[in-house]
Design an enzyme around this catalytic site. Structure first.
Site, PDB file in Angstrom:
ATOM      1  N   GLY A  22       0.814  -1.219   0.000  1.00  7.39           N
ATOM      2  CA  GLY A  22       0.000   0.000   0.000  1.00  7.39           C
ATOM      3  C   GLY A  22       0.841   1.259   0.000  1.00  7.39           C
ATOM      4  O   GLY A  22       0.453   2.280   0.576  1.00  7.39           O
TER       5      GLY A  22
ATOM      6  N   ASN B 102       4.652   5.302 -11.382  1.00 11.38           N
ATOM      7  CA  ASN B 102       3.871   4.118 -11.039  1.00 11.38           C
ATOM      8  C   ASN B 102       2.404   4.464 -11.217  1.00 11.38           C
ATOM      9  O   ASN B 102       1.814   5.147 -10.392  1.00 11.38           O
ATOM     10  CB  ASN B 102       4.168   3.717  -9.592  1.00 11.38           C
ATOM     11  CG  ASN B 102       3.331   2.547  -9.138  1.00 11.38           C
ATOM     12  OD1 ASN B 102       2.626   1.923  -9.935  1.00 11.38           O
ATOM     13  ND2 ASN B 102       3.400   2.242  -7.855  1.00 11.38           N
TER      14      ASN B 102
ATOM     15  N   CYS C 210      -0.030   0.590  -9.523  1.00 10.21           N
ATOM     16  CA  CYS C 210      -0.053  -0.121  -8.267  1.00 10.21           C
ATOM     17  C   CYS C 210      -1.502  -0.437  -7.926  1.00 10.21           C
ATOM     18  O   CYS C 210      -2.319   0.453  -7.760  1.00 10.21           O
ATOM     19  CB  CYS C 210       0.570   0.707  -7.156  1.00 10.21           C
ATOM     20  SG  CYS C 210       0.525  -0.140  -5.580  1.00 10.21           S
TER      21      CYS C 210
ATOM     22  N   ILE D  48       6.831  -5.436 -16.312  1.00 15.17           N
ATOM     23  CA  ILE D  48       5.482  -5.165 -15.866  1.00 15.17           C
ATOM     24  C   ILE D  48       5.435  -4.864 -14.368  1.00 15.17           C
ATOM     25  O   ILE D  48       6.322  -5.281 -13.629  1.00 15.17           O
ATOM     26  CB  ILE D  48       4.532  -6.367 -16.116  1.00 15.17           C
ATOM     27  CG1 ILE D  48       5.037  -7.609 -15.372  1.00 15.17           C
ATOM     28  CG2 ILE D  48       4.439  -6.660 -17.595  1.00 15.17           C
ATOM     29  CD1 ILE D  48       4.095  -8.822 -15.429  1.00 15.17           C
TER      30      ILE D  48
ATOM     31  N   THR E 204       2.810  -5.501 -11.009  1.00 16.05           N
ATOM     32  CA  THR E 204       2.228  -6.776 -10.568  1.00 16.05           C
ATOM     33  C   THR E 204       0.849  -7.032 -11.182  1.00 16.05           C
ATOM     34  O   THR E 204       0.125  -6.116 -11.519  1.00 16.05           O
ATOM     35  CB  THR E 204       2.100  -6.801  -9.037  1.00 16.05           C
ATOM     36  OG1 THR E 204       1.395  -5.631  -8.620  1.00 16.05           O
ATOM     37  CG2 THR E 204       3.457  -6.810  -8.372  1.00 16.05           C
TER      38      THR E 204
ATOM     39  N   GLY F 203       6.953 -12.402  -8.976  1.00 13.51           N
ATOM     40  CA  GLY F 203       7.759 -13.613  -8.867  1.00 13.51           C
ATOM     41  C   GLY F 203       7.681 -14.472 -10.113  1.00 13.51           C
ATOM     42  O   GLY F 203       7.013 -14.121 -11.087  1.00 13.51           O
TER      43      GLY F 203
ATOM     44  N   GLY G 289       9.424 -11.580 -12.363  1.00 18.23           N
ATOM     45  CA  GLY G 289       9.884 -12.944 -12.118  1.00 18.23           C
ATOM     46  C   GLY G 289      11.303 -13.252 -12.503  1.00 18.23           C
ATOM     47  O   GLY G 289      11.667 -14.420 -12.627  1.00 18.23           O
TER      48      GLY G 289
ATOM     49  N   THR H  80      11.216  -9.525  -6.752  1.00 19.04           N
ATOM     50  CA  THR H  80      11.017 -10.550  -5.732  1.00 19.04           C
ATOM     51  C   THR H  80      12.287 -11.355  -5.430  1.00 19.04           C
ATOM     52  O   THR H  80      12.515 -11.762  -4.295  1.00 19.04           O
ATOM     53  CB  THR H  80       9.876 -11.476  -6.195  1.00 19.04           C
ATOM     54  OG1 THR H  80       8.700 -10.665  -6.401  1.00 19.04           O
ATOM     55  CG2 THR H  80       9.563 -12.543  -5.172  1.00 19.04           C
TER      56      THR H  80
HETATM   57  C1  LIG Z   1       6.788  -6.028  -1.898  1.00 19.90           C
HETATM   58  C2  LIG Z   1       6.680  -5.333  -3.222  1.00 19.90           C
HETATM   59  C3  LIG Z   1       6.531  -3.948  -3.263  1.00 19.90           C
HETATM   60  C4  LIG Z   1       6.414  -3.274  -4.477  1.00 19.90           C
HETATM   61  N1  LIG Z   1       6.295  -1.915  -4.495  1.00 19.90           N
HETATM   62  C5  LIG Z   1       6.242  -1.255  -5.682  1.00 19.90           C
HETATM   63  C6  LIG Z   1       6.208   0.165  -5.736  1.00 19.90           C
HETATM   64  O1  LIG Z   1       6.241   0.843  -4.704  1.00 19.90           O
HETATM   65  N2  LIG Z   1       6.119   0.776  -6.957  1.00 19.90           N
HETATM   66  C7  LIG Z   1       6.100   0.054  -8.113  1.00 19.90           C
HETATM   67  O2  LIG Z   1       6.033   0.631  -9.201  1.00 19.90           O
HETATM   68  N3  LIG Z   1       6.169  -1.304  -8.100  1.00 19.90           N
HETATM   69  C8  LIG Z   1       6.230  -1.962  -6.912  1.00 19.90           C
HETATM   70  N4  LIG Z   1       6.314  -3.346  -6.905  1.00 19.90           N
HETATM   71  C9  LIG Z   1       6.339  -4.075  -8.180  1.00 19.90           C
HETATM   72  C10 LIG Z   1       7.764  -4.421  -8.586  1.00 19.90           C
HETATM   73  O3  LIG Z   1       8.540  -3.270  -8.756  1.00 19.90           O
HETATM   74  C11 LIG Z   1       7.786  -5.255  -9.872  1.00 19.90           C
HETATM   75  O4  LIG Z   1       7.186  -4.511 -10.907  1.00 19.90           O
HETATM   76  C12 LIG Z   1       7.048  -6.559  -9.733  1.00 19.90           C
HETATM   77  O5  LIG Z   1       7.245  -7.099  -8.456  1.00 19.90           O
HETATM   78  C13 LIG Z   1       7.433  -7.592 -10.780  1.00 19.90           C
HETATM   79  O6  LIG Z   1       8.774  -7.979 -10.647  1.00 19.90           O
HETATM   80  P1  LIG Z   1       9.247  -9.297  -9.827  1.00 19.90           P
HETATM   81  O7  LIG Z   1       8.358 -10.409 -10.272  1.00 19.90           O
HETATM   82  O8  LIG Z   1      10.668  -9.495 -10.190  1.00 19.90           O
HETATM   83  O9  LIG Z   1       9.062  -8.988  -8.386  1.00 19.90           O
HETATM   84  C14 LIG Z   1       6.428  -4.018  -5.685  1.00 19.90           C
HETATM   85  C15 LIG Z   1       6.581  -5.399  -5.644  1.00 19.90           C
HETATM   86  C16 LIG Z   1       6.711  -6.064  -4.438  1.00 19.90           C
HETATM   87  C17 LIG Z   1       6.875  -7.550  -4.452  1.00 19.90           C
END
Ligand SMILES: Cc1cc2nc3c(=O)[nH]c(=O)nc-3n(C[C@H](O)[C@H](O)[C@H](O)COP(=O)(O)O)c2cc1C
Ligand SMILES: Cc1cc2nc3c(=O)[nH]c(=O)nc-3n(C[C@H](O)[C@H](O)[C@H](O)COP(=O)(O)OP(=O)(O)OC[C@H]3O[C@@H](n4cnc5c(N)ncnc54)[C@H](O)[C@@H]3O)c2cc1C
Ligand SMILES: Cc1cc2nc3c(=O)[nH]c(=O)nc-3n(C[C@H](O)[C@H](O)[C@H](O)COP(=O)(O)OP(=O)(O)OC[C@H]3O[C@@H](n4cnc5c(N)ncnc54)[C@H](O)[C@@H]3O)c2cc1C
Ligand SMILES: Cc1cc2nc3c(=O)[nH]c(=O)nc-3n(C[C@H](O)[C@H](O)[C@H](O)COP(=O)(O)O)c2cc1C
Ligand code: FES
Ligand code: FES
Lengths: 304, 257, 304, 257
Positions: free
Chosen positions: C74, C128, C131, C192, C194, C218, C245, C267
């Site tokens: 959040g 962003n 989100c 991307i 999430t 992830g 991921g 992740t």
């Molecule tokens: C705990 C957590 C917090 C995140 N906070 C943000 C954020 O503040 N702003 C944002 O643009 N993306 C945020 N993300 C998304 C990540 O930057 C990323 O786009 C997403 O996790 C996909 O990459 P990954 O699969 O390697 O984690 C967050 C992801 C996680 C897991």
């Protein structure tokens, strides 16, 4: 567990359990006859069927991904006539409702397929408007509410059977699609179909799949599927068949709590061909543990 | 032919060891079921333990012994590499037996195996009770180590080839097939190996008018004929490698090429 | 490996490698100082920052899913002023470009944030707009091309730094969004963010997450992310930062072959806090094995 | 306080056995690093082997012994259940040491532990070199088995409670705290256990004007203060359980309630 009942009914289809199979993952059912007790299966949703036989995609058709798989089978199937003539007479002996998943290249084809399948041994048709693998049309119907509605109307006009619309998850607003489906007269909503994905071979610098992209299924997609079922449940009144990564009874219960009246098992059939029996037995156990007697008691009971 | 019912079996690992220089392993599993009924050429869908690997992996039945089956595999990808960690006494779940095996009907069989394709021919050789010859090839002498041991005493004659000539005849296996065929009156060839080799062998068999069966590989999900991952075009229309094969008459699958 | 170079440049930002961090998964960078060699990190994208401090969501904020995790942090953050005053002076010592991920409740807030962050030690801002956890605005900007474009224009007008737009995968047509972003003047596309998902506790019949839904990240999402990068690469000319991921160098290479100029690790930082170093070293090894000398040689080289 | 650097360590499992009736296990790991420097109350992020489990799991350091650490955990979910399969000799990767431990500054400490919360107090008791008392409780005598053994000889006095009275005093642990406090002049209470119990203990400590430290649990991803999964509200503003805790002064975290 005689006082515990898993029986349910969707759009008038009486089912021994809320456990169904996901189209394309259970063949025509008969391939699993050595493993599955058809008395425990609510309904068998058979392989995507088209007007003409289709040979499907060339090259590699599946690949494993983390907690999932990509497929680009490309709707290989013998065509609706062969289904009606050769296959249906063979599979009706399992005494389990048969639902036929259909794909058309045009709005009219859906109507034509629905009409041809309006026969006694078919319990319902499920409209596949979201298979991301077919270039001619498939994808467009599933992501745009107006053309999806026309497909539903075309099917409804041509059959007396319940019409199930299977929604694509590859959309911005699943709730809008569900509402459009309800308005267009669909009897049941299935969700989700596969998420569109891709895999690359870093040695050859080529896509792994023959069709470049494919549909992602399996446990990896479960959180997305569950979220969509929950969102749709709050927006429409139609019965929902929930699916996407269901591997065990716990997953099935999550979908039912989120609002699914029934669930469909897909990729899990490949992993554990007798998984339907196991989920059935474990659902019974769960009800017992929770001092419940009827599976309908958990549907939509999420306290959110 | 009525096939034994497909079964899901919790097998117990009796032996698991590296037998080949190039990451080749032998897995000996007690499946507590009569394995002698399995046909040479059939395969199993093996669940890789520990849950990280989702789909089962297809592996040919290399040999059987009472209630035990022998699988010989190469650790090439994620699943097979993970499989190498399985230890004696561990439980592995298999779905077996799958597919149709070789049709043994012939007088003087020649088996032709390349690389890992040599493995499923072991059971076939045994079923021929010593009457088969084998022409088998690997890259080099080191890789030829386990095949030489495995084929000690189960065939009439073993002809060995290596790509680099470090053991037996030098060159690709199929290259030497015409010479082999010239020596004895074989009436059927059974081949398992890389696709390119199987195609060459099938072509030579055709020229010599000798029946030929090949064992194909395609990526599989279900292994039961349900998912259509493994469909191929044949002269008899589309066939599923898992259910209609993996053994096919060569001219039905290698055509027009 | 002196003749092998991982150096790259994105919108004028010189980076020691194409490996970046994904916002929200690397804190402000300093939390990983015991593990990461900042000479190997291309750029550090710090935690999502807002105009006012935010306390984030209540209740459970993360849960594991098959090959992934859901989060609903959040956007907890100390606010842009605290960032500029307390944090930036502390983290500039790592000598690694700092990119600030920003979220606004209104179009104007993005502009205001961009302006405040137009300072020497900030290399770029990342918008962003996707989100899925913030109710006020967040989601709408990311799934609708017009409002996204206004956000981009507002930021561009207020800063001389490159403006990176981070796209949401929760859309029907990622290519349309990317094209709109390009037209609106974005300098770089990140993708991307999430996927929106959900988890349910079958014992309590409650959502696992305090915010009910959360963002899926992830390995589970990698096939979807890769497909989107590939689709976007064919439609726009802007540099792309690929993520979703990435757990190892092989994953990073897949993204670069698909068309990503740089990649971000998210992740995976939680799983293996020194993963950045490992990916760097393995990328070097890969180039060597392939007889290549420069990481740019693999970008977009997928033979599809 | 300067903490030792965080490290990623491949540890070797020396001992792994079930020690409690209710799925409680003890994991003894050689981490080839001086573990004596770790503070009582610190924890590790343990990677569950075999790849299916993505995130590390936080486990408190129950005890240390030279280069070895003892973890005591309950197999309650997917990760901890999978962990039970780890065998002696296996490698497990840990991220350690994490967080801040207890502040030992006091004359007569009382430790209060409930259930699994009894575990991290072992190292604390040892650090007090026999001068601490412990008030500890479980559901029943069976669950009390390992705590009784572990606390043999490391404390001045052990007061035992069980919910069903099958061993020691009957009832919830916190219920008996006023009596215990009446007997000796404790000047600090260290508590670890279910949140509801810690709150009761903190409340009683406040009434008695005794300092109290609690060890909190929150779901964690990074363990390093980066992801903000584990934020809590305190009288000092938002704090991260992983980095600013897991040990907190009770009045800072249980307020207004
Ligand atoms: C705990 C957590 C917090 C995140 N906070 C943000 C954020 O503040 N702003 C944002 O643009 N993306 C945020 N993300 C998304 C990540 O930057 C990323 O786009 C997403 O996790 C996909 O990459 P990954 O699969 O390697 O984690 C967050 C992801 C996680 C897991
Ligand atoms: C009927 C049949 C019998 C087989 N018998 C044997 C055997 O006796 N011994 C043996 O070592 N191997 C055998 N294989 C091949 C074996 O199934 C694959 O090597 C294995 O599935 C690879 O899994 P992986 O996770 O290690 O590789 P992945 O990481 O999944 O992929 C690595 C490589 O293996 C190939 N591959 C992946 N899955 C399959 C698959 N299902 N079928 C064919 N190739 C695949 C891919 O193209 C890729 O190049 C057989 C395959 C089939 C279809
Ligand atoms: C600082 C700290 C120290 C801990 N020390 C110990 C210890 O010494 N011994 C011990 O047995 N347990 C300890 N825990 C709790 C332990 O981390 C969880 O039991 C474990 O993570 C559950 O993982 P799982 O995969 O088995 O459960 P999951 O399947 O993930 O979830 C099962 C249950 O565990 C709870 N849970 C899940 N993850 C966490 C988490 N990260 N923190 C707290 N609860 C969680 C969930 O609420 C759920 O009810 C500690 C937790 C923290 C934060
Ligand atoms: C190999 C395969 C083939 C599929 N074929 C079809 C199909 O023909 N029609 C259809 O509507 N869905 C098809 N699907 C999608 C599934 O029915 C299901 O919606 C999806 O796989 C999600 O469920 P799962 O994660 O349990 O597999 C197919 C899925 C797989 C894996
Ligand atoms: S593997 Fe499923 S049909 Fe052959
Ligand atoms: S677990 Fe990541 S901040 Fe505490």
């Amino acid at each position: 567990m005689s006082n515990i009942s898993l029986k349910t009914e969707i759009a008038g289809i009486k089912m021994n359990s809320p456990i169904m199979t996901a189209s394309g993952t259970f063949g025509f059912g008969e391939e699993f006859a050595d493993f599955v007790d058809f008395n425990k299966l609510g309904a068998s949703v058979v392989k995507g069927t088209t007007l003409k036989p289709r040979s499907g995609n060339k090259g590699v058709r599946i690949t494993e991904t983390p907690a999932g798989m990509l497929n680009c089978i490309g709707l290989e199937n013998p065509g609706v006539e062969a289904f009606l003539q050769d296959i249906l007479p063979r599979i009706k002996k399992y005494n389990c409702p048969v639902i036929v998943n259909i794909s058309g290249n045009t709005v009219e084809e859906y109507g034509e397929l629905a009409k041809m399948l309006d026969v006694p041994d078919v319990a319902a048709v499920e409209l596949n408007v979201s298979c991301p693998n077919v270039k001619e049309g498939g994808i467009a119907f599933g992501v745009e509410p107006d053309s999806m509605s026309r497909v539903i109307e075309s099917a409804k006009k041509n059959t007396n059977k319940p019409v199930i619309i299977k929604l694509s998850p590859n959309v911005t607003d699943i709730v809008m699609m569900a509402k459009a489906a309800e308005k267009a007269g669909a009897d049941v909503i299935s969700l989700i179909n596969t998420l569109m994905g891709m895999a690359i071979d870093v040695n050859t610098w080529k896509p792994v799949l023959g069709n470049i992209t494919g549909g992602l299924s399996g446990p990896a997609v479960k959180p997305v599927a569950l979220r969509m079922v929950w969102q749709v449940r709050q927006a429409v009144k139609l019965p929902i068949i929930g699916m996407g990564g269901i591997m065990n009874a716990t997953d099935a219960i999550e979908f039912m709590l989120a609002g699914a009246d029934a669930v469909a098992v897909g990729t899990a059939n490949f992993v554990q061909p007798d998984i339907i029996n196991k989920i059935y037995d474990d659902l019974e156990k769960y009800l017992k543990e929770k001092n419940l007697t009827n599976i309908k008691q958990i549907v939509g009971k999420l306290q959110a | 032919m009525t096939l034994p019912k497909h079964e899901l079996i919790d097998g117990k690992v009796i032996r698991h060891e590296q037998i080949g220089s190039n990451d080749v392993y032998l897995l000996d599993i007690d499946i507590f079921t009569d394995a002698e009924q399995y046909a040479a050429g059939q395969f199993v869908q093996l669940q890789v333990p520990d849950g990280e690997i989702l789909l089962r992996r297809p592996i040919s039945i290399a040999d059987v012994n009472g209630t035990r089956i022998i699988l010989i595999y190469r650790a090439i990808g994620k699943g097979t590499k993970r499989l190498t960690r399985v230890q004696c006494g561990d439980t592995v779940n298999i779905l077996a037996p799958l597919g149709h095996g070789f049709n043994l009907d012939c007088q003087k069989p020649l088996l032709v195996g390349g690389g890992l394709g040599i493995a499923p021919l072991i059971l076939l050789a045994k079923r021929f009770k010593g009457k088969a010859d084998i022409l088998m090839g690997c890259k080099n002498a080191a890789e030829m180590d386990w095949p030489v041991k495995m084929y000690d005493n189960i065939t009439a004659e073993n002809i060995i080839t290596t790509d680099d000539g470090s053991m037996g005849l030098k060159g690709f296996t199929a290259q030497h097939l015409p010479d082999v065929l010239a020596k004895k009156a074989y009436d059927k060839i059974f081949v398992c190996g890389p696709e390119i080799m199987m195609k060459s062998v099938a072509e030579i068999a055709k020229q010599h008018n000798i029946a030929c069966e090949v064992s194909l590989e395609k990526r599989m999900a279900c292994g039961l004929g349900a998912c259509l991952s493994c469909t191929i075009e044949t002269t008899r229309g589309r066939q599923k490698v898992c259910k209609d094969g993996p053994v096919f008459v060569s001219q039905e699958v290698f055509f027009n090429e």
